[in-house]
Design a protein around this motif. Structure first.
Motif: not given
Length: 334
Positions: A144, A227-228, A231-232, A234-235, A264, A267, A271, A282
């Motif tokens: 990140a 990172w993108q 993040s995807w 992790a969602e 992952i 993250e 959340r 983190r």
């Protein structure tokens, strides 16, 4: 100028890459300090999209010279018929640079909302990005942090789009744009203060002619893509493997079937902690993951996590299951 384009055309292409024409619903706001980089942003944007920009300049109240710098930006804007807004902010106590940044971006988001702007742009460039990458490498940052400043994001705690269209430009190229316009920019003395990590990195980078800031900035952009992707994932992990799990009294809790790589899972932990009203870094989440993975309870951000291994019906196998609850209040005297 590089890439065989006139500066205005080059800027227009760079801006379109991060803010396509069909996504634009208002003028572009520019954060301009009076330094050479941000004045170049003003000049390039005015040449590329006249009549569709607005400028704000912020006085943080930290240096007596700042008022004069705001006046310089007002004059340059006024000579070109660009709407101008001076903004004064109050910087909270603490880490001065960090608190000033928070105050600055909050003010820019408020300005953008009030003016109905489509986005706000800052003048971060390739040298800035290279410095940021090297600083964070030197601090052992994770993905990140190594992704550096993003070419497009949103200002924190707002819906304001934040653009950095100059990440492919060198500092010296921007200075040339300002010099060609016959403008003498302001210079912040803190930019030469070796007490700051960034300044020491900048000085070292200037001496290392084998390092190419544009390529370092490109590496940061590649890391940002990584990172993108993370993040995807992790969602997806959040939606697929985390379940709301109220206790017998109706209090909120979560159950997490932890079966993804550590980076992952961290993250997802962050959340969960946030959903339960806590906050953790983190690094703290990484240490909690290590405890949970080893089968030990973990506490962070006011949340208690208890691990177990159970057969999970939705996947049909035994796996790590971690349960999260707000920590009970401490009894008096403890």
């Amino acid at each position: 100028m590089k890439q065989g384009l006139e500066p205005a055309a080059r800027f227009a292409a760079d801006l379109a890459a991060v803010w396509p024409e069909d996504e634009r619903s208002g003028s572009l706001g520019l954060a301009v300090s009076g330094g050479p980089d941000s004045l170049a942003l003003l000049l390039l944007a005015h040449a590329a999209m006249p009549g569709r920009i607005a400028v704000a300049s912020i006085d943080h109240g930290l240096r007596p010279e700042a008022a004069g710098e705001v006046a310089l930006v007002e004059r340059v804007s006024g000579e070109r018929g660009i709407p101008f807004t001076p903004i004064t902010v109050k910087v909270a106590p603490g880490n001065v640079q960090a608190r000033a940044r928070e105050a600055r971006y909050a003010a820019l988001a408020q300005w953008a909302r009030a003016q109905g702007l489509g986005a706000v742009a800052t003048a971060h460039h390739a040298d800035d990005q290279a410095e940021t990458l090297l600083m964070r490498l030197n601090r052992g940052s994770g993905l990140a942090g190594l992704a550096g400043v993003r070419s497009r994001s949103t200002i924190e705690d707002s819906e304001t789009i934040l653009l950095r269209p100059l990440l492919g430009w060198r500092r010296v190229e921007l200075a040339e744009v300002v010099a060609a316009a016959g403008i003498t920019p302001a210079y912040d003395p803190s930019n030469a203060n070796a007490d700051f990590d960034r300044v020491r990195i900048r000085q070292a980078l200037a001496e290392a002619d084998w390092l190419d800031p544009v390529q370092l900035a490109a590496s940061a952009a590649n890391l940002a893509e990584g990172w993108q992707a993370l993040s995807w994932y992790a969602e997806l992990d959040w939606h697929e493997m985390v379940m709301r799990d109220p206790d017998a009294h109706g209090g909120l809790g979560f159950t997490y079937c932890a079966n993804v790589p550590r980076v992952i899972a961290i993250e997802t932990l962050l959340r969960i902690i946030g959903e339960l009203g806590g906050h953790a870094t983190r690094g703290e989440a990484a240490r909690a993951w290590e405890r949970l993975w080893a089968g030990e309870n973990a506490s962070l951000g006011g949340v208690l996590a208890v691990p177990s291994v159970e057969r999970v019906e939705k996947v049909g196998v035994a796996m790590r299951v971690w349960r999260f609850r707000p920590e009970p209040p401490r009894s008096a005297g403890h």
